[in-house]
Write an enzyme that holds these catalytic residues in place. Structure first.
Site, PDB file in Angstrom:
ATOM      1  N   ARG A 148     -22.307  -4.304 103.807  1.00 19.96           N
ATOM      2  CA  ARG A 148     -23.673  -4.093 104.290  1.00 19.96           C
ATOM      3  C   ARG A 148     -24.691  -4.995 103.598  1.00 19.96           C
ATOM      4  O   ARG A 148     -25.839  -5.079 104.034  1.00 19.96           O
ATOM      5  CB  ARG A 148     -24.088  -2.631 104.077  1.00 19.96           C
ATOM      6  CG  ARG A 148     -23.544  -1.700 105.095  1.00 19.96           C
ATOM      7  CD  ARG A 148     -24.548  -0.652 105.537  1.00 19.96           C
ATOM      8  NE  ARG A 148     -25.170   0.079 104.467  1.00 19.96           N
ATOM      9  CZ  ARG A 148     -25.082   1.406 104.302  1.00 19.96           C
ATOM     10  NH1 ARG A 148     -24.366   2.121 105.140  1.00 19.96           N
ATOM     11  NH2 ARG A 148     -25.707   2.004 103.333  1.00 19.96           N
ATOM     12  N   ARG A 152     -18.373   4.018 111.470  1.00 22.40           N
ATOM     13  CA  ARG A 152     -18.237   5.484 111.382  1.00 22.40           C
ATOM     14  C   ARG A 152     -17.585   6.061 112.629  1.00 22.40           C
ATOM     15  O   ARG A 152     -16.701   6.888 112.563  1.00 22.40           O
ATOM     16  CB  ARG A 152     -19.615   6.095 111.177  1.00 22.40           C
ATOM     17  CG  ARG A 152     -19.582   7.491 110.631  1.00 22.40           C
ATOM     18  CD  ARG A 152     -20.918   8.168 110.778  1.00 22.40           C
ATOM     19  NE  ARG A 152     -22.018   7.273 110.461  1.00 22.40           N
ATOM     20  CZ  ARG A 152     -22.930   7.503 109.537  1.00 22.40           C
ATOM     21  NH1 ARG A 152     -22.829   8.573 108.802  1.00 22.40           N
ATOM     22  NH2 ARG A 152     -23.928   6.665 109.355  1.00 22.40           N
ATOM     23  N   GLY A 175     -30.699   2.414 113.128  1.00 26.69           N
ATOM     24  CA  GLY A 175     -29.581   2.736 114.021  1.00 26.69           C
ATOM     25  C   GLY A 175     -29.886   3.949 114.891  1.00 26.69           C
ATOM     26  O   GLY A 175     -31.046   4.385 114.998  1.00 26.69           O
ATOM     27  N   GLY A 225      -7.533 -13.443 112.554  1.00 24.77           N
ATOM     28  CA  GLY A 225      -6.103 -13.547 112.874  1.00 24.77           C
ATOM     29  C   GLY A 225      -5.283 -12.417 112.274  1.00 24.77           C
ATOM     30  O   GLY A 225      -4.082 -12.583 112.013  1.00 24.77           O
ATOM     31  N   HIS A 266     -19.163  -0.843 100.756  1.00 28.94           N
ATOM     32  CA  HIS A 266     -20.551  -1.216 101.032  1.00 28.94           C
ATOM     33  C   HIS A 266     -20.862  -2.686 100.821  1.00 28.94           C
ATOM     34  O   HIS A 266     -21.973  -3.120 101.153  1.00 28.94           O
ATOM     35  CB  HIS A 266     -21.488  -0.342 100.205  1.00 28.94           C
ATOM     36  CG  HIS A 266     -21.532   1.076 100.707  1.00 28.94           C
ATOM     37  ND1 HIS A 266     -20.495   1.949 100.504  1.00 28.94           N
ATOM     38  CD2 HIS A 266     -22.450   1.749 101.449  1.00 28.94           C
ATOM     39  CE1 HIS A 266     -20.781   3.110 101.071  1.00 28.94           C
ATOM     40  NE2 HIS A 266     -21.949   3.008 101.657  1.00 28.94           N
ATOM     41  N   ASP A 291     -22.643  -1.306 112.605  1.00 29.03           N
ATOM     42  CA  ASP A 291     -21.524  -0.777 113.402  1.00 29.03           C
ATOM     43  C   ASP A 291     -21.438  -1.358 114.815  1.00 29.03           C
ATOM     44  O   ASP A 291     -20.387  -1.350 115.438  1.00 29.03           O
ATOM     45  CB  ASP A 291     -21.614   0.751 113.509  1.00 29.03           C
ATOM     46  CG  ASP A 291     -21.331   1.440 112.190  1.00 29.03           C
ATOM     47  OD1 ASP A 291     -21.127   0.727 111.189  1.00 29.03           O
ATOM     48  OD2 ASP A 291     -21.311   2.679 112.155  1.00 29.03           O
TER      49      ASP A 291
HETATM   50  O1  F6P Z   1     -23.864   3.297 110.069  1.00 28.76           O
HETATM   51  C1  F6P Z   1     -23.598   2.253 109.219  1.00 28.76           C
HETATM   52  C2  F6P Z   1     -22.614   2.647 108.172  1.00 28.76           C
HETATM   53  O2  F6P Z   1     -22.501   1.551 107.324  1.00 28.76           O
HETATM   54  C3  F6P Z   1     -21.266   3.148 108.672  1.00 28.76           C
HETATM   55  O3  F6P Z   1     -20.416   2.087 109.045  1.00 28.76           O
HETATM   56  C4  F6P Z   1     -20.784   3.935 107.509  1.00 28.76           C
HETATM   57  O4  F6P Z   1     -19.897   4.962 107.926  1.00 28.76           O
HETATM   58  C5  F6P Z   1     -22.022   4.535 106.959  1.00 28.76           C
HETATM   59  O5  F6P Z   1     -23.086   3.717 107.364  1.00 28.76           O
HETATM   60  C6  F6P Z   1     -22.029   4.689 105.465  1.00 28.76           C
HETATM   61  O6  F6P Z   1     -23.175   5.366 105.094  1.00 28.76           O
HETATM   62  P1  F6P Z   1     -23.697   5.602 103.612  1.00 28.76           P
HETATM   63  O7  F6P Z   1     -24.681   4.535 103.315  1.00 28.76           O
HETATM   64  O8  F6P Z   1     -24.359   6.925 103.681  1.00 28.76           O
HETATM   65  O9  F6P Z   1     -22.515   5.548 102.691  1.00 28.76           O
END
Ligand code: F6P
Length: 328
Positions: free
Chosen positions: A262, A180, A111, A194, A259, A136
């Protein structure tokens, strides 16, 4: 397959993943490794991002190291956020490790913060190309970063499930999603699921306005009321939740997605994007282009100077915000 190409001005390439992991990082890594090997380069993987680089954690990668990884979430190279690399001393150490290994060219998958580090290395003589990977989707220079599509699909799947239970109990749910500094995930997943309201950093909404929307939804006989809150919004999910509880109408619950957004196997879209951008990064270096981030806008591949990428962010489309309100 090793391609017959004109003699390249370099023979060693390093690749690393850095910052918050994003689904599709492994796919991009595979593309960089295999494309590099196809040009006869030696490809080194740097483990754990800048933290690993500072410790000289480099390993020579072979074709099989990139095998069976494209479908896996996370990053097999590992990743980290390094405070030390931000210092002059840290950057000098990192540079010494690269120079010691004879590395002159590098691909960084990550990123904004990771590419800001890449710009520092570029300014110190390493030829760097960035590949945008961050859920993000606020990176300047590409319509979509790697990982965003998978993340959106995950969020929408969760909201669909929340709607099942919300409708059964006629409840409101406040759901916090990542972002973030950006409301992209909240906004787009609100449109795709929706949801009634998206609370995002880019658009101001008061608690009172939200309560009015909630009352209107209740009066219309809606069976649920879903508010998506971006973690970076001025109004925090906990505040929204407490206020909606006090206002009444719907009984309210709070879910923080966290998380889980992710992780997971990258979507087909992310795999295709990651493969294309990983290869594009290699093409840049082969052509002698560096100090850029590769991206894609529509069907067109782009190369944006890292100086611009790290200074700017891409804005959300506020028309989507209005559309969500109109259709809810
Ligand atoms: O930048 C990606 C992100 O997933 C953000 O959306 C989030 O605020 C941050 O990373 C969380 O980071 P960490 O892995 O340090 O908890």
């Amino acid at each position: 397959m090793v391609l017959k190409v004109r003699k390249l001005p370099f023979s060693r390439l390093a690749v690393m993943t850095s910052g918050g992991d994003a689904p599709g990082m492994n796919t991009a890594l595979r593309a960089v490794v295999r494309a590099g090997l196809s040009y006869g380069l030696e490809v080194y993987g740097i483990e754990r991002g800048y933290s690993g680089l500072l410790k000289g954690e480099l390993r020579l990668l072979k074709s099989h190291d990139a095998g069976n990884i494209m479908q896996r979430g996370g990053t097999v190279l590992g990743t980290a956020r390094s405070e030390k690399f931000k210092t002059e001393e840290g950057q000098a150490e990192a540079l010494a490790h690269l120079q010691g290994a004879g590395i002159t060219h590098m691909v960084i998958i990550g990123g904004n913060g990771s590419l800001a580090g890449g710009l520092e290395l570029q300014n110190k003589g390493i030829e760097v190309v960035g590949v945008p990977a961050s859920i993000d989707n606020d990176m300047y220079g590409t319509s979509m970063a790697i990982g965003v599509d998978t993340c959106l699909n995950t969020i929408v799947e969760v909201i669909d499930k929340i709607k099942d239970t919300a409708s059964s109990h006629q409840r409101a749910f406040v759901v916090e999603v990542m972002g973030r500094h950006s409301g992209y995930l909240a906004l787009m997943s609100a449109m795709a699921s929706g949801a009634e309201v998206a609370v995002i950093p880019e658009v101001k909404i008061t608690l009172g306005e939200m309560a009015l929307k909630m009352k209107a939804a209740f009066d219309r006989g809606k069976s649920h009321f879903i508010v998506l809150v971006a973690e970076g919004a001025a109004l925090k999910s906990q505040q929204v939740y407490q206020y909606l509880c006090e206002v009444g109408h719907f009984e309210t619950r709070l879910t923080i997605m966290g998380h889980l957004q992710r992780g997971g196997s990258p979507s087909a879209y992310d795999r295709i994007l990651a493969t294309q951008l990983g290869n594009e990064a290699l093409e840049c270096l082969i052509e002698g282009v560096s100090g850029v981030m590769v991206g894609k806008k529509g069907e067109v591949f782009t190369r944006t100077p890292l100086e611009q990428v790290v200074k700017r962010t891409s804005a959300v489309n506020k028309k989507v915000y209005e559309l969500i309100a109109r259709l809810s």
